[in-house]
Structure formats: structure tokens, C-alpha cells
Write a protein that holds these residues in place. Sequence first.
Motif, mmCIF file in Angstrom:
data_model
loop_
_atom_site.group_PDB
_atom_site.id
_atom_site.type_symbol
_atom_site.label_atom_id
_atom_site.label_comp_id
_atom_site.label_asym_id
_atom_site.label_seq_id
_atom_site.Cartn_x
_atom_site.Cartn_y
_atom_site.Cartn_z
ATOM 1 N N ASN A 150 17.873 36.210 -28.042
ATOM 2 C CA ASN A 150 17.915 35.751 -26.653
ATOM 3 C C ASN A 150 17.662 34.244 -26.527
ATOM 4 N N LEU A 151 17.116 33.641 -27.579
ATOM 5 C CA LEU A 151 16.822 32.199 -27.555
ATOM 6 C C LEU A 151 17.936 31.458 -28.286
ATOM 7 N N HIS A 152 18.685 30.670 -27.550
ATOM 8 C CA HIS A 152 19.809 29.958 -28.161
ATOM 9 C C HIS A 152 19.382 28.637 -28.795
ATOM 10 N N HIS A 153 18.356 27.986 -28.220
ATOM 11 C CA HIS A 153 17.905 26.696 -28.772
ATOM 12 C C HIS A 153 16.400 26.548 -28.565
ATOM 13 N N LEU A 154 15.730 26.117 -29.602
ATOM 14 C CA LEU A 154 14.288 25.846 -29.528
ATOM 15 C C LEU A 154 14.073 24.340 -29.467
ATOM 16 N N PHE A 155 13.445 23.862 -28.397
ATOM 17 C CA PHE A 155 13.136 22.442 -28.280
ATOM 18 C C PHE A 155 11.667 22.217 -28.594
ATOM 19 N N LEU A 156 11.411 21.360 -29.579
ATOM 20 C CA LEU A 156 10.045 20.975 -29.934
ATOM 21 C C LEU A 156 9.779 19.562 -29.430
ATOM 22 N N LYS A 157 8.702 19.397 -28.691
ATOM 23 C CA LYS A 157 8.368 18.087 -28.129
ATOM 24 C C LYS A 157 7.944 17.115 -29.227
ATOM 25 N N ASP A 158 8.259 15.868 -28.989
ATOM 26 C CA ASP A 158 7.955 14.806 -29.944
ATOM 27 C C ASP A 158 6.447 14.672 -30.148
ATOM 28 N N GLN A 159 6.038 14.511 -31.418
ATOM 29 C CA GLN A 159 4.655 14.215 -31.787
ATOM 30 C C GLN A 159 3.671 15.271 -31.288
ATOM 31 N N LEU A 234 3.776 23.045 -37.529
ATOM 32 C CA LEU A 234 5.021 22.287 -37.460
ATOM 33 C C LEU A 234 4.799 21.065 -36.578
ATOM 34 N N LYS A 235 5.499 19.979 -36.874
ATOM 35 C CA LYS A 235 5.496 18.820 -35.982
ATOM 36 C C LYS A 235 6.797 18.051 -36.156
ATOM 37 N N ILE A 236 7.388 17.656 -35.045
ATOM 38 C CA ILE A 236 8.638 16.912 -35.087
ATOM 39 C C ILE A 236 8.399 15.481 -34.625
ATOM 40 N N SER A 237 9.090 14.540 -35.260
ATOM 41 C CA SER A 237 9.113 13.143 -34.813
ATOM 42 C C SER A 237 10.551 12.824 -34.461
ATOM 43 N N ARG A 238 10.750 12.298 -33.249
ATOM 44 C CA ARG A 238 12.105 12.044 -32.770
ATOM 45 C C ARG A 238 12.431 10.559 -32.783
ATOM 46 N N ASP A 239 13.709 10.274 -32.892
ATOM 47 C CA ASP A 239 14.222 8.907 -32.886
ATOM 48 C C ASP A 239 13.724 8.188 -31.637
#
Length: 710
Positions: A150-159, A234-239
Motif C-alpha cells: 500500500n506504500l508506494h514511496h517512503l520519504f525520509l526527512k533530511d538529517q 537509518l539516516k539520510i542526508s540530502r543534496d
Amino acid sequence: MQTPTKPQPQLLNRELSWLAFNRRVLQEAQNPEVPLLERIKFLAIFSSNLDEYFKVRVATLRRLVKLKKKTKAKLGEDPAEQLKKLLEEVGRQQQEFGETFRDKVLPELHRQHIHLVSGPDLTGEQQQWVQTYFREKVRDLLSPIILDDNLHHLFLKDQTVYLAFSLSELVKGKKSDPEQRVLVMEVPTKRHGGRFVVLPTVGKERYVMFLDDVIRCGAAELFPNYRQVEAHALKISRDAELDIQEEVSGNLMLKIKSSLQKRATGYPARLLYDPAMPQDSLRLVMKKTGIGQEELVEGSRYHNFRDFFGFPNFNQAELSYPDQPALPHPTLPKAGGKLLAAIATRDHLLHLPYQSFDYVTRFLTEAAQDPQVTAINITLYRVAAKSEVAKALVKAAKNGKHVTVVVELKARFDEESNMYWAEKLQKAGAHVIFGMPELKVHSKLALVTRTEDGHNKLYAYLSTGNFNEVTSHIYADHGVFTSDPRLTSEVAEVFRYFLDHQPKSGFKHLLVAPFELRDKLNALIDHETKLAKKGQDAYIILKLNALQDERMIRKLYDASQAGVRIELLIRGISCVIPQQPGQGVNIQQRGLVDRYLEHARVYVFGNGGEEKVYVASSDWMNRNLDRRVEVAFPILNPELRAEVRHLLDLQRQDNTKSRDFDNHLIGPESPDAPRIRAQFATYDYLKKLARRRPASSKVEPKPGPSAGEA
């Protein structure tokens, strides 16, 4: 006969040079002579620096790699090869970071009766306390996201730190749930009020826990239908590069707001993951986020070490640096005194953070309230969230002063605060200028116009540091209050440029980019070169945050080959390779990392015995010299010039916190030689200066660097 081509000068790769700087930060965390809680702060600084590095530099290189056109010629090196080298170095540093934390910092915390505990370390009583804390303080802050069809895309917030839960082995009688399930939830650090939870003290033993581990301890209550529950970080860093077209027309404020929204959802530069995470769970996260293999970076059980800025101190002052209360200024009046009257009689040099930034806010507040003041002009590059500077300007505008504020909306990571105050100032009636087309305004200038005896008198503050109360406590900067018309009239010309956009020239005292700074620096270097070729003493001392501009480095190499002795004090990036035959044999370099961040720029030229000393906002990078509005200003008062030179000499003599080109500490020349720690010596010197100005102000600057000096 064909003239042989002059070989290109050797330069250190900019990216690797920056990583060498961050390694100096890590070395402070490893140093047992640094107080324990300060070592933890240096770990936080290292982590924060690396986050920004991935968001900006690594993200930029990855974009270049993806470009179809070749970029090797422009960069001097293939971006893919460059990216590979720096990621290898990052990997080495991260491994060293982990070893430092596990093998050095944690055992020392234990010796100080401070225990960073996780679930398996807890006693039964502590487990019960943590479970209660989880139910009462944490559980309602959590929002799990199920990774299913049911989840098409997972968005992880920066930092932001997330926990990925892998669930398996259903409890009997619960067949309605799937056998395997993966969920992701944010660790609610901001809403919780911090990353750490302090447990009850037991005797003299203090206990603290990651909020992540509190959530892990409560996982059984969150997922009662599953016997096996694993949680991995988990942790994401975005451009973070804003794609802004800096054209003349258009609403820059709207562009910045739009770009900030894009940054929040920007292209992933790095996904840090716990290596213990099951591979099928990691693959599912990658699929749902759209993150590729090249963005994966192996981390550890915990991410976002920048949160260690908020590590509890347990009221143990001995584990931090001793307080250094801001010193009274020797020539500026105390609170309640009139600053403008004092500035009218002489120049005053301010040294932050050793002396208080309050003098700057008082200067602006007094001008806002003075009925004879008609106008205030100022440049704002980085503004504090609760800015007293901006509040004084709002008050001035409401009092009927003509307030002109040049707000740099493109100051990376400070755009939102700058936009907030820009809107406040506009509503108060100030004339707000949003930077300059195709240029960043990085100069730090304030100008006050006051009517005296029927004429306008100008008062100025020129600085190396931002008009920011928060950073003024940790950034070491110089600023000068002056009413000297030789300087104030030229500061007025800079502000005129912000209004009419007409390029300026003919400055006699200020060195202003992008108009004349580069050319005048070249002329100053050439003059030293001519002196050296005549057999006269010639030297250059540069204190900078960064030295990267290839043309300026080539000038320094040529001057060095001609016999000019060059001494570099570089905190961050330096692409110079010193003491190399054929290019930099007379160049020596060191960098200082200590309690405060060295932010001031100082240029010294021997000038045949009549030294020229400039204090500046500008580093020697392409962007500073060509694509920013920067100002270097001379210290004209001989007494204050000697003061700047004395403080610079303390840094040249530092044998406690200075490191050479290879990041080796520069120690005393002999076991009996005194240890000099420049930042502590600076505080002591300014403390004596405040007590007895006449005796301590007669400082004779050292001559330029001798051949044997480091």
C-alpha cells in the motif's frame, strides 16, 4: 628554439584537504588532555561537519558524475575518481571515529561515573523505570510507517534518525498478521526535547540513555503480536545545493523559499544504515525510497552524533573547559555609556568571543534611539533566530531612521532565519535589499549617519564575523569601530553599490571584491617579490579559513621561489603544498583547532619594514575573490595594528594546539621550552590589557617569519 612550457603548480585536492581539516577536529576528540565533555563536543562537530560535507560537496560531485558532458578538464580530475578517493578517506575516518567513541570516550565516561547504557545493561529496577518513561513520555510521539504494497514511496526527512523495525515469528492465535513485516519510524528527538534520557542516579553513578534505546526497550509493547523485534538505525542526508538562478529580475525571496522546499525533498546524498540490519529489510527500504547502491554508506548502531551537542553535563564543571567570562573592553564605555561619543574620538578594536558582542548590539541600539542619527546601513549574512541585532534595526525603522539592510538570502543553511528577519524588517519600514545579482554579500559592515553641527558624521563597524549573537560566543573574530573618514567614506561607497549596482573602483584603503581585492592582493605580493629579488627582507603572513584559489596559490609559489618567506595559518582547506622544491620551498603552514573556531582573516605584508596589516571577511577562494562582495580593511591606528600583530604572533608561536601540513601537533622545541596555547594566551593578554592599557598596549610586533620558524 621553442620556449619550454612552465610546469603547472602542484595543488592539494580541495576535497581531501577539507577531510584533513575534519581529521584535526577528530584529533581533538582523541586528545586525553582535552576535558571529557569537550571531547564529546568535538565528536559532534566532526559528525556535523561530515553531514554538511555529504550534503554539499559529495552531492555536487555525484551530480557531476551523472552529467553527460565531460567535467574532467574543468575539475582537473575525473569526478568519479575524485569521489572514489574521498569516500575511501571518509570510510577510514568514520572507522577511526567509531573506535575513538567506543575505546576512548566511553571508558573515560565510565571512569567518571557516567554510564551511557542500552537495554541489556539495565538492572530490573532501571528496566521498569525505562518502560514507564516510554509509556508516559515517548509512545505517543511515535508514528510507525508500514512498508507494504500500500506504500508506494517512503520519504525520509533530511538529517533525521529513523528506526527500521524488522518483525517476525507471530505469537500463536494472531494469524491475521503477516509472518514478516518491516516498519520505519522517526526518532522524535525535537518533540521529545533532546536525544538523551537521564535515568535516576544510583549512589554516585549517573546513567544516560539514547532515546533510540528507550524506544527499543518499548518495542515489545509496540508490537505485541511478534516474538522477534529488531530495530536498526537509518539516516539520510540530502543534496543541499540550492539551484538558484541569480538573475537581476524576479522575486528572490520566492525563489529561495521554493528552493528550500526542494532541499527538504532533495536528491539523497547518503543513506547511513546499521550494518546489523537484515539485508532484506535494507533492500525494502531502498526500494521504497528509491535510493541506489551508490548512496549507501555503512554506519553504526547510532547515527546523528551531532546530537551529542546536547549530551548532559551532570553539573560536572571539571569535565568542560573553565568558563571564560567576556572581558570588559579597555577603551569602550561600560553599559550605560555612550558608544558613539567614544568612537568619535578614536578607533576601537573588538576581539570576539574574548570580549562581548554586546558592544555591537549596543552600538546599533544606541543609534536606533539617538535623535541625531538619521540612517543605519548594515549587511546581514547569518542572523541568529532571536537576533538582538535585527530587533535593534526594527526599532530604528519604527523610530523613523532610514534603515537599509542588505540581507543575503543565499547564506547556506541560514536562509530561513534570514528570510524571517527580512520580512520583519520590511514590515517595520526598513529598505531591505536581497543581496546582489550573481554575487553573495559576505562582507560584515555597519554604517551609522549622525547629524552633528549641521553636517553628517559617519560611524562604522567593520568585522570578520557575522552579526550573530549565537556564533559570537564560539567564533574568534576581529572587528573595528571607527569614525575615521578614510574608512567610513569608503564603507559608504560599498553601500552605494548595493543601491545603484554600479561597479566601484579607486578605493584607497579598503580592498573590495569583486572589484579590486584580487588585483590589489597581487600587487602586494608582487611588491614583496621585488623586495626579495633585490636581496631585501620580504615576507607574507596569512591567516585564513581557506586557501584554494589556484591563481593566488601560483602567485605565492612564485613569490616563494623569489625568496619571499611565506607563513600560512589555515584553519580549514588549503590546496598549497608547502616546502616543495620548485614551487613552495619558502612556504610554511600550520592550522589551529582549539576551544573556539578561528574565523578571523588577517593579511600581513612586510612592505620593506613598514608592515601593512589587513583584517578581512574574505578567504582566498575563487568564490570570495570573484563572486562575492568582500571587504578587507587596514588597521590604520598603530597601537591597534600592534595589537592585531601580537595576537597573530601568539598563534604563530602556539605549540599546544597547532598542527603542521601533515596534521602532526607542533610541540615545544625542547622539553624545557614553555608551552604556548594561543587561545588561552589571547584571553590572558586581553585581560591584562583591560586592566592597565598604557603598560600592555605597547606591543612590538615580531618581524616576519624567519627561515627556521614553524
